[in-house]
Motif scaffolding. Structure first.
Motif, short mmCIF file in Angstrom:
data_model
loop_
_atom_site.label_atom_id
_atom_site.label_comp_id
_atom_site.label_asym_id
_atom_site.label_seq_id
_atom_site.Cartn_x
_atom_site.Cartn_y
_atom_site.Cartn_z
N GLY A 237 -0.96 6.66 -6.96
CA GLY A 237 -2.40 6.44 -7.11
C GLY A 237 -2.79 6.20 -8.55
O GLY A 237 -3.63 5.34 -8.85
N GLY A 241 -3.70 2.62 -8.29
CA GLY A 241 -5.00 2.89 -7.68
C GLY A 241 -6.14 2.14 -8.37
O GLY A 241 -6.93 1.45 -7.72
N ASP A 242 -6.22 2.27 -9.69
CA ASP A 242 -7.30 1.61 -10.42
C ASP A 242 -7.24 0.10 -10.24
O ASP A 242 -8.26 -0.56 -10.06
N VAL A 245 -8.57 -0.86 -6.82
CA VAL A 245 -10.02 -0.63 -6.73
C VAL A 245 -10.79 -1.70 -7.52
O VAL A 245 -11.85 -2.17 -7.10
N ILE A 265 -13.29 6.41 -8.44
CA ILE A 265 -13.26 5.17 -7.66
C ILE A 265 -14.67 4.58 -7.54
O ILE A 265 -14.88 3.38 -7.71
N GLU A 285 -14.97 10.13 1.17
CA GLU A 285 -15.08 11.49 1.73
C GLU A 285 -14.27 12.41 0.84
O GLU A 285 -13.10 12.17 0.59
N GLY A 288 -14.54 20.16 -0.42
CA GLY A 288 -15.46 21.13 0.17
C GLY A 288 -15.26 22.51 -0.42
O GLY A 288 -14.25 22.79 -1.07
N CYS A 319 -10.02 20.08 4.15
CA CYS A 319 -11.32 19.95 3.49
C CYS A 319 -12.34 20.83 4.18
O CYS A 319 -13.32 21.25 3.59
N LEU A 443 -19.75 20.31 3.13
CA LEU A 443 -18.94 19.69 4.18
C LEU A 443 -19.06 20.43 5.51
O LEU A 443 -19.76 19.98 6.40
P1 NAP Z 1 -6.36 13.10 -4.13
O1 NAP Z 1 -5.45 13.67 -5.12
O2 NAP Z 1 -7.74 12.74 -4.56
O3 NAP Z 1 -5.62 11.81 -3.54
C1 NAP Z 1 -6.16 11.06 -2.48
C2 NAP Z 1 -5.60 9.66 -2.54
O4 NAP Z 1 -6.07 9.00 -3.71
C3 NAP Z 1 -4.08 9.61 -2.61
O5 NAP Z 1 -3.62 8.53 -1.83
C4 NAP Z 1 -3.84 9.36 -4.08
O6 NAP Z 1 -2.59 8.76 -4.36
C5 NAP Z 1 -4.97 8.43 -4.39
N1 NAP Z 1 -5.30 8.29 -5.82
C6 NAP Z 1 -5.03 9.13 -6.84
N2 NAP Z 1 -5.52 8.64 -7.99
C7 NAP Z 1 -6.11 7.47 -7.71
C8 NAP Z 1 -6.80 6.50 -8.48
N3 NAP Z 1 -6.99 6.62 -9.78
N4 NAP Z 1 -7.28 5.40 -7.85
C9 NAP Z 1 -7.12 5.24 -6.52
N5 NAP Z 1 -6.47 6.13 -5.74
C10 NAP Z 1 -5.98 7.23 -6.33
O7 NAP Z 1 -6.52 14.07 -2.88
P2 NAP Z 1 -5.37 14.78 -2.04
O8 NAP Z 1 -4.74 15.84 -2.88
O9 NAP Z 1 -4.48 13.76 -1.44
O10 NAP Z 1 -6.18 15.43 -0.87
C11 NAP Z 1 -6.86 16.66 -0.97
C12 NAP Z 1 -8.34 16.45 -1.18
O11 NAP Z 1 -8.86 15.64 -0.14
C13 NAP Z 1 -9.16 17.72 -1.15
O12 NAP Z 1 -10.13 17.67 -2.17
C14 NAP Z 1 -9.83 17.68 0.22
O13 NAP Z 1 -11.02 18.41 0.31
C15 NAP Z 1 -10.06 16.21 0.39
N6 NAP Z 1 -10.21 15.84 1.78
C16 NAP Z 1 -11.45 15.50 2.23
C17 NAP Z 1 -11.65 15.16 3.55
C18 NAP Z 1 -13.01 14.79 4.07
O14 NAP Z 1 -13.11 14.27 5.17
N7 NAP Z 1 -14.06 15.04 3.32
C19 NAP Z 1 -10.56 15.19 4.44
C20 NAP Z 1 -9.30 15.53 3.94
C21 NAP Z 1 -9.13 15.85 2.61
P3 NAP Z 1 -1.36 9.66 -4.87
O15 NAP Z 1 -1.01 10.57 -3.75
O16 NAP Z 1 -0.32 8.64 -5.17
O17 NAP Z 1 -1.83 10.39 -6.08
#
Ligand code: NAP
Ligand code: MG
Length: 514
Positions: A237, A241-242, A245, A265, A285, A288, A319, A443
Motif C-alpha cells: 500500500g 497505493g498513492d 489513488v 486517500i 469505511e 471504530g 472494526c 461505527l
Molecule cells: P490499513 O492499514 O489502513 O490498510 C488497508 C488497506 O490500505 C490495505 O490494503 C493497505 O495495503 C492499503 N494501504 C496502505 N497504505 C496505503 C496508501 N498510502 N494508499 C492506498 N492504500 C494504502 O488497515 P488494515 O490494518 O488493513 O485494517 C484495519 C483497519 O480497518 C481498522 O482501522 C479497522 O477498523 C478498519 N476496518 C473498517 C471496516 C469498516 O467497515 N468500517 C471494516 C474492516 C476494517 P497494505 O496492506 O499493503 O499496507
C-alpha cells in the motif's frame, strides 16, 4: 432469481464438516510456499520483489509467495481496465449478475479450502472463518440481485408533452483497497459491487492476506468474468497505493481500512491530476471505538456473553469490536465479575486447533501496538485481566481488560484493534450515552437494557451507523444489517444494503418532447 437469503454459518458440530476443513488444512500445508505470478490481462509477470504471506500463529511458516506489483505494473493494470471498460459497461446487467451468482457457486465448492486459508493466513478460528466465507457468498448473491433492481426502469414524475426517463450507468475504473481483517468477505463485497455495476476494477489486497483474496480472483475468472475487467494486484500500500489513488484514469476509490490511511486517500483523491476530467468519488469505511452500554436493569449474563464475544472474537480485530464497556454504577462490580469469569475461560491457541476461541493477532506491528497500550493502560486504569504475550512463537496475546478507565483517556479514545477492553463507570443512563458518543468515531454500538424508554433514548441519540439492542455489536449480516459508520468511521456506505450499489453508479436523465 429467488429472493436473497443469508448462507447459514457452520458451527462444526458435525464430524463431516470437521473432516472437510482438516483435509483442506493438510492440503494447504502440502502446497505451502507456492508462488503466484502477477497476471495483467494475458501477460504474467514474475518480479524480483516478492510479497510473502505467512501464518501469524507461526510466522516462520510461509503460506504463499506473490509478486510485489510495481508502479509501472499498476499503471498497466489501470490502462487495461480503462480499455476494458468500453465493452464491460455495455454488457447487460443480467449477464454481469449471472457472473456473480456463478462465482458464489464456485466459492461454495471451495468452502473448506477458503476456511482453512483464513485459519492459516489471518488467524481466524474456524467459525469466524466460516462466517467470513458466508458473508462473501452473501455479498455476491445480494449485489447480483441489486444490479437487476438498479437496472429496472426508474420512477420519474410525468410531464405533459415529454417522455422523461432515468437510468443508471457505471463510473469507470475503480481502485478497490480492502483490509486484511475480513480478507474474503470485505474484499469480495467491495469488488463485486463495483464490478456488477459495470465498472472495471484494479484490486489491491491487503499485504497480510493475499492468498485469501486470490480465491475471489480465481472464482470470478472461473465464473466467466472477461480478462482485464478485474486485475488482482498484490503489492505494498505504501509503495503503489498513492500512485493508484492519484492516477488520472481512476474514477473512484473504494477503501476499507484505518482512519489514517483513509483520510490520506481522501485528500490525495481530491487533487486533480493533469489530464483528469472528473472529481474522483471516494468511498472510505474506516475505524471504530465501539461501545456496549449496560443499564442497571439489564440481563447481566446475556450482557457478559455478548461483551466477551464482541471484545475478543477474532482477537478484537474487527472494526465492529467492542473496545469500550460502559456500565451503570449500580451493576458495575457484578457485571465486571461476570465478564472476568467468561474471559478467564477463553482458550487462546493456534486456530488450526478448532477448540481455540482466540488465535494470534495479525502481525508483529499489531502485537507491538497491543503491548504499548498495556503500558498506557497501566497509567490510565486498573489491569484486571491479561496484559501479557503468550509464548514466543506467533503473535498470541491474552484477552486483556482494564477497569476504571476514564472516557477521555487514550485507552478510551484510540482504536487499538486487538484483544483489549476498557471498562468505564457511568452514574446513570444519560451519562452512559454521553460517554458512548464521546469519540471521533461512530461505527457500532450496543445497549443492554430492559427499560423501554432508555432504549428509545438510545435509538435517538446513540450516534453510530449500526446500533444493536440486547445483543453483541459484531456479526452484521448482509441484507439484514447494512453496514457503515458515522463521523471518522467513514462515509456510511452501508455495505450489504440497498444504497450501496448506487455509490458505483451515476444517473442519466433523458427527456424527449412528444
Ligand atoms: P490499513 O492499514 O489502513 O490498510 C488497508 C488497506 O490500505 C490495505 O490494503 C493497505 O495495503 C492499503 N494501504 C496502505 N497504505 C496505503 C496508501 N498510502 N494508499 C492506498 N492504500 C494504502 O488497515 P488494515 O490494518 O488493513 O485494517 C484495519 C483497519 O480497518 C481498522 O482501522 C479497522 O477498523 C478498519 N476496518 C473498517 C471496516 C469498516 O467497515 N468500517 C471494516 C474492516 C476494517 P497494505 O496492506 O499493503 O499496507
Ligand atoms: Mg500473514
Amino acid at each position: 432469481m429467488d429472493p436473497f437469503k443469508n448462507l447459514p454459518i457452520r458451527y462444526f458440530d458435525h464430524e463431516s464438516e470437521v473432516e472437510g476443513v482438516e483435509a483442506a488444512l493438510t492440503r494447504l500445508k502440502a502446497e505451502a510456499g507456492r508462488e503466484y505470478p502477477l497476471k495483467i490481462g494475458d501477460q504474467t509477470h514474475t518480479n524480483e520483489r516478492k510479497l510473502i504471506t505467512t501464518n501469524p500463529a507461526d510466522p516462520s511458516q510461509v503460506l504463499a509467495v506473490f509478486q510485489k506489483a510495481t508502479q509501472e505494473q499498476a499503471d498497466q493494470a489501470i490502462q487495461l481496465a480503462d480499455r476494458t471498460f468500453d465493452s464491460w459497461k455495455q454488457t447487460p446487467a443480467s449477464e454481469r449478475a449471472e457472473i456473480l451468482v456463478r462465482a458464489a457457486e464456485v466459492l461454495r465448492q471451495r468452502r473448506d479450502e477458503a476456511v482453512a486459508t483464513m485459519v492459516l493466513e489471518a488467524g481466524k478460528n474456524w467459525i469466524e472463518a466460516d462466517a467470513d466465507f458466508a458473508e462473501a457468498v452473501d455479498f455476491l448473491e445480494f449485489y447480483a440481485r441489486e444490479a437487476l433492481r438498479y437496472a429496472e426502469e426508474q420512477p420519474v414524475t410525468p410531464l405533459e408533452g415529454e417522455e422523461p426517463e432515468l437510468f443508471y450507468i457505471p463510473l469507470g475504473v475503480g481502485a478497490v483497497i480492502p483490509p486484511w481483517n475480513f480478507p474474503l468477505a470485505i474484499l469480495t463485497g467491495m469488488s463485486s459491487a463495483a464490478l456488477v455495476a459495470g465498472n472495471t476494477v484494479v484490486l489491491k489486497p491487503a499485504s497480510d492476506t493475499p492468498l485469501t483474496g486470490q480465491l475471489f480472483a480465481e472464482a470470478m475468472a472461473e465464473a466467466g468474468l472477461p480478462t482485464g475487467v478485474l486485475t488482482y494486484l498484490p503489492g505494498s500500500g505504501s509503495e503503489i497505493g498513492d500512485f493508484i489513488v492519484e492516477h488520472p484514469r481512476v474514477r473512484f476509490i473504494s477503501f476499507t481500512g484505518s482512519m489514517e490511511v483513509g483520510l490520506g486517500i481522501n485528500e490525495r483523491a481530491a487533487r486533480v491530476a493533469p489530464g483528469q476530467i472528473w472529481i474522483k468519488r471516494v468511498v472510505a469505511e474506516m475505524g471504530g471505538k465501539d461501545a456496549i452500554i449496560v443499564d442497571k436493569d439489564a440481563d447481566l449474563d446475556a450482557a457478559a456473553e455478548g461483551i466477551v464475544a464482541s471484545a475478543f472474537g477474532f482477537q478484537g480485530q474487527k472494526c465492529s469490536a467492542c473496545s469500550r464497556l460502559i456500565v451503570h454504577e449500580q451493576v458495575y462490580d457484578t457485571l465486571l465479575e461476570k465478564v472476568l469469569d467468561r474471559t478467564a475461560a477463553i482458550k487462546v491457541g493456534p486456530p488450526k486447533d478448532r477448540t481455540a476461541f482466540m488465535g494470534p493477532v495479525i502481525n508483529q506491528a499489531a502485537l507491538d501496538k497491543v503491548r504499548s497500550f498495556v503500558e498506557i493502560g497501566k497509567q490510565e486504569g486498573r489491569l484486571v485481566a491479561g496484559g501479557t504475550r503468550i509464548g514466543d512463537v506467533g503473535y498470541f496475546f491474552e484477552p486483556t481488560i482494564f477497569a476504571d478507565v476514564g472516557p477521555d483517556s487514550r485507552l478510551g479514545q484510540e482504536e487499538i484493534f486487538g484483544p483489549m477492553l476498557a471498562v468505564m463507570k457511568a452514574a446513570n443512563f444519560d451519562e452512559a450515552l454521553e460517554i458512548a458518543n464521546n469519540t471521533i468515531y461512530g461505527l457500532t454500538g450496543s445497549v443492554y437494557s430492559r427499560n423501554e424508554s432508555n432504549l428509545d433514548k438510545a435509538r435517538d441519540v446513540f450516534h453510530v451507523g449500526n446500533l444493536y439492542f440486547n445483543r453483541k455489536c459484531t456479526g452484521a449480516l448482509v441484507g439484514v444489517h447494512p453496514f457503515g459508520g458515522f463521523n471518522m468511521s467513514g462515509t456510511d456506505s452501508k455495505a450489504g444494503g440497498r444504497d450501496y450499489l448506487g455509490l458505483f453508479l451515476q444517473a442519466k436523465s433523458i427527456s424527449r418532447k412528444v
